[in-house]
Design an enzyme around this catalytic site. Sequence first.
Site, mmCIF file in Angstrom:
data_model
loop_
_atom_site.group_PDB
_atom_site.id
_atom_site.type_symbol
_atom_site.label_atom_id
_atom_site.label_comp_id
_atom_site.label_asym_id
_atom_site.label_seq_id
_atom_site.Cartn_x
_atom_site.Cartn_y
_atom_site.Cartn_z
ATOM 1 N N HIS A 87 -112.400 111.823 80.329
ATOM 2 C CA HIS A 87 -111.756 112.100 79.037
ATOM 3 C C HIS A 87 -110.280 112.056 79.266
ATOM 4 C CE1 HIS A 87 -115.421 112.318 76.800
ATOM 5 N NE2 HIS A 87 -115.922 113.279 77.492
ATOM 6 N N ASP A 90 -121.986 107.793 80.495
ATOM 7 C CA ASP A 90 -121.974 109.151 80.167
ATOM 8 C C ASP A 90 -122.444 108.995 78.534
ATOM 9 O OD1 ASP A 90 -120.694 112.076 81.037
ATOM 10 O OD2 ASP A 90 -120.630 111.819 78.835
ATOM 11 N N HIS A 104 -121.036 110.694 76.447
ATOM 12 C CA HIS A 104 -119.611 110.888 75.381
ATOM 13 C C HIS A 104 -118.933 109.537 75.717
ATOM 14 C CE1 HIS A 104 -121.070 115.114 76.098
ATOM 15 N NE2 HIS A 104 -120.755 115.144 75.107
ATOM 16 N N ASP A 149 -125.655 113.156 80.802
ATOM 17 C CA ASP A 149 -126.025 113.828 79.529
ATOM 18 C C ASP A 149 -126.688 113.059 78.457
ATOM 19 O OD1 ASP A 149 -123.696 112.343 79.407
ATOM 20 O OD2 ASP A 149 -122.285 114.042 78.789
#
Lengths: 438, 563
Positions: A112, A151, A153, A240
Amino acid sequence: MLCAQKKVGLVFFPAYDWAISPNHPEREERLLYTQDQILEEGLFDIAGVVELKPDPVVPADIQRVHFCVPDVWSIATESHFISAGGAKTVGIAVSERQVDKGFALVRPPGHHAMRVAHGSRGFCNINIEAVMIEFLRCQYGVDRVAIVDTDCHHGDGTQDIYWHDPDTLFISLHQDGRTLYPGSGFPGELGGPNAVGYTLNVPLPPHTTEEGFLHVIRSAVRPILDDFKPQLIVNSAGQDNHYTDPITNMNFSAQGYAELTSLLNADIAVLEGGYSIEGALPYVNLGIVLAMAGLDYSKVREPDYDRCQIRQSEAVTDAVKSVSDLILAGWQGRNQLREKMLEKRQSHRRTRRIYYDTDGFSESQQEEITACDTCGGALKIDSTSDRGAHILAVHIPRKACPRCQETGHGWYDDASVRRFDQVFLQDRPGDKYHVKKK
Amino acid sequence: MIIGLDVGGTHTDVVLLDNAGLLREVKVATDASDLFRSVFKGLNAITEGVDTGAIRRIVLSTTLTTNAIIQNTIPPVGMIVSAGPGIDPEHFRTNPHYVCVKGSIDHRGREVEPVQPEETQAAAERFRKDGIRQVGVVGKFSVRNPAHEIRIGELLGNSFDKIFLGHRVSGGLNFARRIATTFLNAAVYPIHKTFFDAVLNSLSVKGLRLPLRLLKADGGNMKLEASVDFPAQTILSGPAASVMGAVAMAARDEDAIVMDIGGTTTDLAVLIGRAPALAPHGIDIGPYRTLIRSLETLSIGMGGDSAVRLKNGCLTVGPDREGPAILFGGSVPTPTDALAVIGDLAHEDRARARAGLKPVADKMGIPIETLADQVVETACRAMLEAAGRLTAHINGKPVYTLHEFKEGYQVRPRSILVLGGPAPCFAKHLQRLTPMQVRVVPRWQAANAIGAALARTTCEVGLFADTEQRVASAPAEKFLQPIMDGYGLEAATAQALGLLRVKALERGANPDYLEMEVVESQQFNMVRGFNTSGKNIRVRVQVKPGLIHGYDDLLRSLAAPAP
Ligand SMILES: [Zn+2]
Ligand SMILES: [Zn+2]
């Protein structure tokens, strides 16, 4: 004795004395049970699986990627230097052919973290994959790189860093941004005018299982990779998507991760998120390493795994199929789209607000890129944070043409330190980093 | 008085010493086909005319178990293995009678799948039918919860001579190594037991009731009585004996390399202060990787008898040996011959060594003396390169915390301690090539037996506590206790040290001088949801390998120049 088909280099750095805060998902305990599992399984005793000690990165490695405000030491702490160093160490081992594949099982994560870094977002301060890739490009002459971010996200930081780079194909598979942080990563986000189509986003509906993930990999990601022909494939291996993850809503399993790893056949995997530290990570990481090594992973499964319980609905299957087709079409139509965008104007601007959720403040950016059909284009970012810092950042890309180099240097030279707190220049052709201050 | 006895490949060295000095030193030839005779001959020779009532202990280091494993003369044993999810345990197979059964435990010690008694009963039946007398039982994560191993052990009943449970042979994680370690213990058990019963018997026939101890691979000893439960810990005690012999010469505040220069190989180890560096997991022997604690060593194919050859015009020394030096009747020139040519090895027949080197020197077109210098230098450089490699290996071990990353101890050896047959001859030449100080270990020919005699009793304890499950356990010590509120790292450490003390005394340690240390102590907050649900605590403590207390005068007399 077990003998790996492919030699795998592993950096394991669990940072047992570092946490964002005591109860934060990104805490000391996160890789503890993974360590138990890999020690108990004797992973490092497998012939062909080697544990490498990470060398920390140096500030110049970070400055090749980021504009850290006010400076590198305010953004990256010791743990970030080591976790990025873990990725770099694995990258070196792969580039020097000491190993066939590498896995940086490190924390803290990085996907991120954007090009301009005022603080921490989504548990990330510096983008450890990008730091590694740009080091390898500089040191080993690697050119075309594909990053597949699995991931849960959206890898918005990596997307931001490579938005204008036609030599880096970035594909992110993630839970639909309408239902999860950071709320971006839609199919329409395809990259800047000089690199359109080299950013691809695959939002997946909540409750997608491995069936859906593997469908996207088989029918879109793999064909696109085969077409792009990268010299290096990097997997941002977040974990995740697992059915037990406490902060997401997907239904992926250890078997699915192992199979994804085999299908993707990445050269380097870098751990990103994954917060089901007991129910998922020990098994997922084991599966990933075995798959990378070309070893049998058929008996790796979670103790509570029940295939029927997590079956994906038909609606999900249909949604996954249509987004997968959409992505493939986006890739195939990238050249027409680029021509259309480039003929419009000389330069392109965009304005955005970026929220630093971990630190709790915002940044606003005005970005300008020169339209160029021979290079990534000179990039200028005027950035102001809520905390009061106002900076100008100029990026001249690695393979910049003479015209874009001139434009970039001109922007830097003309920027007045009376207007900005700091003016930065990332001169990649010269591998230099300059700062002007008041 | 103490007797130290080290059975080597060619000689058996025996010393008798007391706290004032070395009283007697004997060397007898080892009869590889009858180790018992070698031991007995050595003991007879050293005790001749000595008041045996004053002998407080005998410490033995033998190649018995090592040879049995390397020559594969071990009897068939039965293995029962329960794995659960993960790598297929078939990959860890050690022997034909290796049965995988259901049942599984997870990393926190929670039961995932129960034991199926019928499977074990069926396996036991088959083992009995095939005449198997020893069985090993190993479960994944049994060191976090040994219940399944214990249950399977009970199901096997009383019809076997000995059952080895995996969680008892080591407290460390590593399922594959636990399987190999348990297998080796079960396999060498009858050989070990028969041998030492015979030794005890013969001693008592002679009227000697002497307390026997055995040297272990980590440079410590244990009582003979304790060894029947862990016979495999005596594997590879020989190299440890030599290293312990060098410890006496090491400075307290300095790191050193130990080089045991033999005929075929040079074995290297590292001393940190006066404690030998230990290998992180355990011994590798033959095809087996184990959890048997041992010194960190490196062995290279370079010694006094390494073959000297010309390969594509390049001079090579080692890594193999084709026989003794030409000086001693061999046919291929060696560094020993080179040392004789240079004049560092006194021998009446130097001409023979010269003649041996001549063909190689002629082919290279250089004088024999120049070749001799080059041979010795090549050998020394290989030894020093290995020292650098071992140091880098120890310093290059991965660490898992920022603290260790910054503050982790880095070994920086300043001395090289050499011992073994050709030690004094090589020392001088090593010194020319390195800034480290090279010292010959006094009584270098018997240092291994002295090391065995003076080694202290060592052991270790691992304790694991989970305050959410409210339990502290050290399965290898048969310890399992509920814990109270407020239990933390401090209480866990105290508990582990208490267990270690008991264990060390049982194994024969001196209660007044017990040097215990904490090797690992970690405490993690376990957070589930947004709350701390408990603490996960791991503590590892050990008795540091080293020399026994009270022998400083002896060490001083050894270090003094010989009269
Ligand atoms: Zn994530
Ligand atoms: Zn350009």
